[in-house]
Design an enzyme around this catalytic site. Structure first.
Site, PDB file in Angstrom:
ATOM      1  CE1 TYR A 203     -17.547   8.406 -13.464  1.00  0.00           C
ATOM      2  CE2 TYR A 203     -17.996   6.461 -14.806  1.00  0.00           C
ATOM      3  CZ  TYR A 203     -18.314   7.291 -13.744  1.00  0.00           C
ATOM      4  OH  TYR A 203     -19.395   6.993 -12.974  1.00  0.00           O
TER       5      TYR A 203
ATOM      6  CD  GLU B 233     -18.856   8.967 -10.211  1.00  0.00           C
ATOM      7  OE1 GLU B 233     -19.995   8.754 -10.642  1.00  0.00           O
ATOM      8  OE2 GLU B 233     -18.481  10.066  -9.769  1.00  0.00           O
TER       9      GLU B 233
END
Ligand code: GDP
Ligand code: MN
Length: 381
Positions: free
Chosen positions: A101, A189
């Site tokens: 991530y 993101e």
């Protein structure tokens, strides 16, 4: 403004972040053509604004023409958590060994942007943040200087990323930060950032939310805006000229003025209900605006009960009351119970005018909200 995955990937890719080969498709035929072009296996991914698409059936892998066809048939036209799927992204499936991530957002507590890295990608990062906050490495950035390369390396090291890919991940993180700043984004993101068996790093998903008030500076992003608002209700709200935000509860809320609507939202929550939307019809409450507002909440399948909260000022209470009557009288049946609270200019006259066969009238906001929450609970039961 929230971009779709395919739009965000385009922006990320232009900035130099590796993304899989992909094509947007709107029909089974287009999916199969795209899959044949790209080569199997492919991932077929619903382009709607919901997270957790995989678990909800909005992402399927296909190893052959037949499977691509089946995936397209099951995903195009499906209802994904209340969103109708019109388009899918067909993309080269990534054969991954790891899911990471990376993200950049504004840390309001610190008053600074923060860049984040975790080796626990692929899953809901909010859950990771709650259950295992140490699994996310964070690095605050001074916007005057931007993100220094050593900061990216430190975050990647702190997150325990495999040294074989650490350099690439750090570079992607600085690129993501620069992009976040350039595009006036609120969030950028990549989850998951996939690591392949030959140590390549690829953005398998992409999120980019941009500050609406900065869109005038970004012609390229503004152009994407219309396509981004594919949600039927959001599109409708745009047409009607309402400020509208869809939420996940079942109490439909209509009011005039953002503050008034926010207060109503808070009170619904306070009395144990769950707001289905924020809907500000703004100034003026002619029958047409009222009809349009009711159309919005009535056509939202998640709404079980509606509260109308109007504070009369320039918009007079009697005028609003006539609008509400006219709108409801034009319907064959009232699909969901409506509670009206009128205050301000000509409120008493308005309450007299309201047709109590069609609506429930309450004098105070507290009573109106409580009654609406009860109505919603009755429908639910
Ligand atoms: P989200 O759940 O809506 O955020 O959708 P994502 O794009 O993040 O995908 C969710 C999950 O689907 C990923 O974590 C993977 O496990 C799987 N997935 C998505 N794309 C691919 C792919 O190209 N290859 C493989 N093997 N799995 C994928
Ligand atoms: Mn994701």
């Amino acid at each position: 403004m929230r971009l779709h995955e395919y739009q965000a990937k385009e922006v990320f890719s232009d900035a130099g972040i590796p993304t899989p080969d992909s094509t947007l498709a709107e029909s089974v035929e287009e999916v199969v053509d795209a899959a044949e072009d790209i080569g199997y296996p492919v991932a077929v991914k619903a382009q709607v604004h919901v997270g957790g698409r995989g678990k909800a059936g909005g992402i399927e892998l296909a190893e052959s023409r037949e499977e691509a066809e089946e995936a397209a048939e099951s995903i195009i036209g499906m209802d994904l958590k209340g969103y109708h799927v019109d388009r899918v992204l067909v993309e080269a499936a990534v054969d991954f060994t790891d899911e990471l991530y990376v993200g950049v957002t504004m840390d309001r507590g610190e008053g600074k942007p923060v860049a984040m890295v975790s080796s626990k990608g692929g899953v809901n990062i909010e859950e990771v943040a709650e259950e295992d906050p140490d699994a996310i490495a964070r690095e605050h950035v001074d916007p005057a200087f931007g993100m220094h390369p050593y900061q990216a390396r430190k975050a990647v090291y702190d997150a325990g990323i495999d040294p074989a890919v650490a350099g690439d991940v750090a570079k992607i993180l600085t690129t993501l930060y620069d992009l976040w700043e350039d595009k006036d984004a609120s969030d950028a993101e990549i989850n998951p950032l996939m690591v392949t068996s030959d140590d390549e790093v690829v953005a398998a998903d992409a999120v980019l939310n941009v500050d609406d008030d900065a869109l005038f500076r970004h012609a390229d992003l503004a152009e994407m805006e219309e396509e981004a608002a594919e949600d039927d209700l959001e599109a409708k709200a745009n047409d009607y000229g309402f400020d509208y935000v869809r939420l996940d509860g079942n109490v439909g809320i209509i009011g005039n003025g953002a503050g008034l609507v926010m207060t109503t939202l808070d009170l619904v929550d306070y009395y144990g209900g769950a707001p289905a939307n924020f809907l500000d019809i703004g100034g003026g409450a002619k029958a047409e605006r009222v009809t349009n507002a009711l159309d919005m909440v009535f056509s939202d399948e998640n709404v079980d009960a509606v509260v109308f909260n109007i504070f009369g000022g320039i918009t007079r209470g009697d005028e609003v009351a006539r609008g509400i009557n006219e709108a409801l009288e034009s319907l064959d049946e009232i699909p969901k119970p409506v509670v009206v609270r009128l205050a301000g200019t000509n409120a008493a006259e308005g309450r007299e005018i309201l047709n109590t066969d069609l609506v429930q009238v309450e004098e105070t906001l507290e009573d109106a909200v409580q009654r609406t929450v009860e109505n919603a609970k009755e429908v639910e039961a």
